[in-house]
Design a protein around this motif. Structure first.
Motif, PDB file in Angstrom:
ATOM      1  N   PRO A 113     -68.194-116.386  -7.154  1.00 31.85           N
ATOM      2  CA  PRO A 113     -68.689-117.066  -8.355  1.00 31.85           C
ATOM      3  C   PRO A 113     -67.729-116.983  -9.530  1.00 31.85           C
ATOM      4  O   PRO A 113     -66.819-116.160  -9.562  1.00 31.85           O
ATOM      5  N   ALA A 114     -67.989-117.833 -10.492  1.00 25.61           N
ATOM      6  CA  ALA A 114     -67.375-117.721 -11.820  1.00 25.61           C
ATOM      7  C   ALA A 114     -68.518-117.301 -12.737  1.00 25.61           C
ATOM      8  O   ALA A 114     -69.503-118.022 -12.875  1.00 25.61           O
ATOM      9  N   VAL A 115     -68.411-116.124 -13.300  1.00 24.09           N
ATOM     10  CA  VAL A 115     -69.461-115.589 -14.166  1.00 24.09           C
ATOM     11  C   VAL A 115     -68.942-115.480 -15.589  1.00 24.09           C
ATOM     12  O   VAL A 115     -67.732-115.459 -15.812  1.00 24.09           O
ATOM     13  N   ASP A 116     -69.846-115.415 -16.526  1.00 24.85           N
ATOM     14  CA  ASP A 116     -69.463-115.125 -17.907  1.00 24.85           C
ATOM     15  C   ASP A 116     -69.295-113.622 -17.977  1.00 24.85           C
ATOM     16  O   ASP A 116     -70.273-112.877 -17.986  1.00 24.85           O
ATOM     17  N   TRP A 117     -68.053-113.167 -18.010  1.00 27.21           N
ATOM     18  CA  TRP A 117     -67.798-111.729 -17.943  1.00 27.21           C
ATOM     19  C   TRP A 117     -68.353-110.982 -19.146  1.00 27.21           C
ATOM     20  O   TRP A 117     -68.596-109.782 -19.054  1.00 27.21           O
ATOM     21  N   GLN A 118     -68.576-111.658 -20.256  1.00 23.90           N
ATOM     22  CA  GLN A 118     -69.178-110.957 -21.392  1.00 23.90           C
ATOM     23  C   GLN A 118     -70.599-110.524 -21.030  1.00 23.90           C
ATOM     24  O   GLN A 118     -70.991-109.398 -21.287  1.00 23.90           O
ATOM     25  N   ALA A 119     -71.362-111.396 -20.396  1.00 24.02           N
ATOM     26  CA  ALA A 119     -72.736-111.073 -19.992  1.00 24.02           C
ATOM     27  C   ALA A 119     -72.753-110.238 -18.711  1.00 24.02           C
ATOM     28  O   ALA A 119     -73.453-109.226 -18.631  1.00 24.02           O
ATOM     29  N   PHE A 120     -71.978-110.669 -17.721  1.00 27.42           N
ATOM     30  CA  PHE A 120     -71.975-109.950 -16.445  1.00 27.42           C
ATOM     31  C   PHE A 120     -71.396-108.547 -16.601  1.00 27.42           C
ATOM     32  O   PHE A 120     -71.872-107.603 -15.984  1.00 27.42           O
TER      33      PHE A 120
END
Length: 151
Positions: A113-120
Motif C-alpha cells: 500500500p501507499a499510506v499516509d505515513w503521518q497517520a500510519f
C-alpha cells in the motif's frame, strides 16, 4: 526515551533517500521479527543519537513495506478495497506482540500500500489495542458502507 514522536513523513523520506544505504534498507526488509531490528546497524542510522525502544523497532520493522502518499485512505479501508479476508485483519487485532506486528507486516507485503505515513506512523508508534481496533473499524466501515447511490 522521549515521549515525543518523530516526524514520520520525514523519517520515511530519509529511509527512501539516496543518503540511506541500500544495504541498510535490505537489512530492515529481511529481518524476521521486530526484536531482531535492534541488532541491525540500519536502525541506529535511521534514528541517530537515540536509544531505540519498542516503538523504534516497530517502525524499523514496517518502514520498508509501505510507500508514502499524503491523504491516503486508512490502511483498514485499503485492506477492504483489496478484498483482504477479514480473518487476516482480525488475526492482527487478536494477536499479541510480536505476532501482531509480524501479521501486519505480512498484510503490508501482500497489499504493497501507499499510506499516509503521518497517520500510519502514529498508529505504529502508539501501537496498542486501540490502534488495532481502529484498523478493524476502518476495515469494516469501508467494507460495509454502501457506495453513493446504493441502498
Amino acid at each position: 526515551m522521549s515521549n515525543e514522536s518523530p516526524d514520520f513523513v520525514a523519517l520515511k523520506a530519509r529511509f527512501d533517500s539516496e543518503a540511506f544505504p541500500n544495504g541498510a534498507r535490505a537489512e530492515l526488509r529481511r529481518v524476521v521479527e521486530p526484536d531482531d531490528v535492534a541488532l541491525l546497524p540500519a536502525l541506529y542510522r535511521l534514528f541517530p543519537g537515540q536509544k531505540p525502544d519498542d516503538r523504534h523497532l516497530r517502525l524499523g520493522f514496517l518502514l520498508s513495506h509501505a510507500k508514502h502518499a499524503a491523504n491516503a485512505k486508512p490502511l483498514g479501508a485499503q485492506l477492504a478495497a483489496a478484498k483482504i479476508a477479514e480473518a487476516r485483519v482480525l488475526q492482527v487485532a487478536r494477536s499479541r506482540a510480536p505476532l501482531d506486528i509480524i501479521q501486519l507486516r505480512r498484510l503490508l507485503i501482500h497489499l504493497d500500500p501507499a499510506v499516509d505515513w503521518q497517520a500510519f506512523g502514529k498508529t505504529v508508534w502508539y501501537w496498542n489495542d486501540i490502534s488495532k481496533r481502529q484498523l478493524v473499524e476502518d476495515y469494516y466501515l469501508a467494507k460495509f458502507t454502501p457506495a453513493k447511490g446504493d441502498k
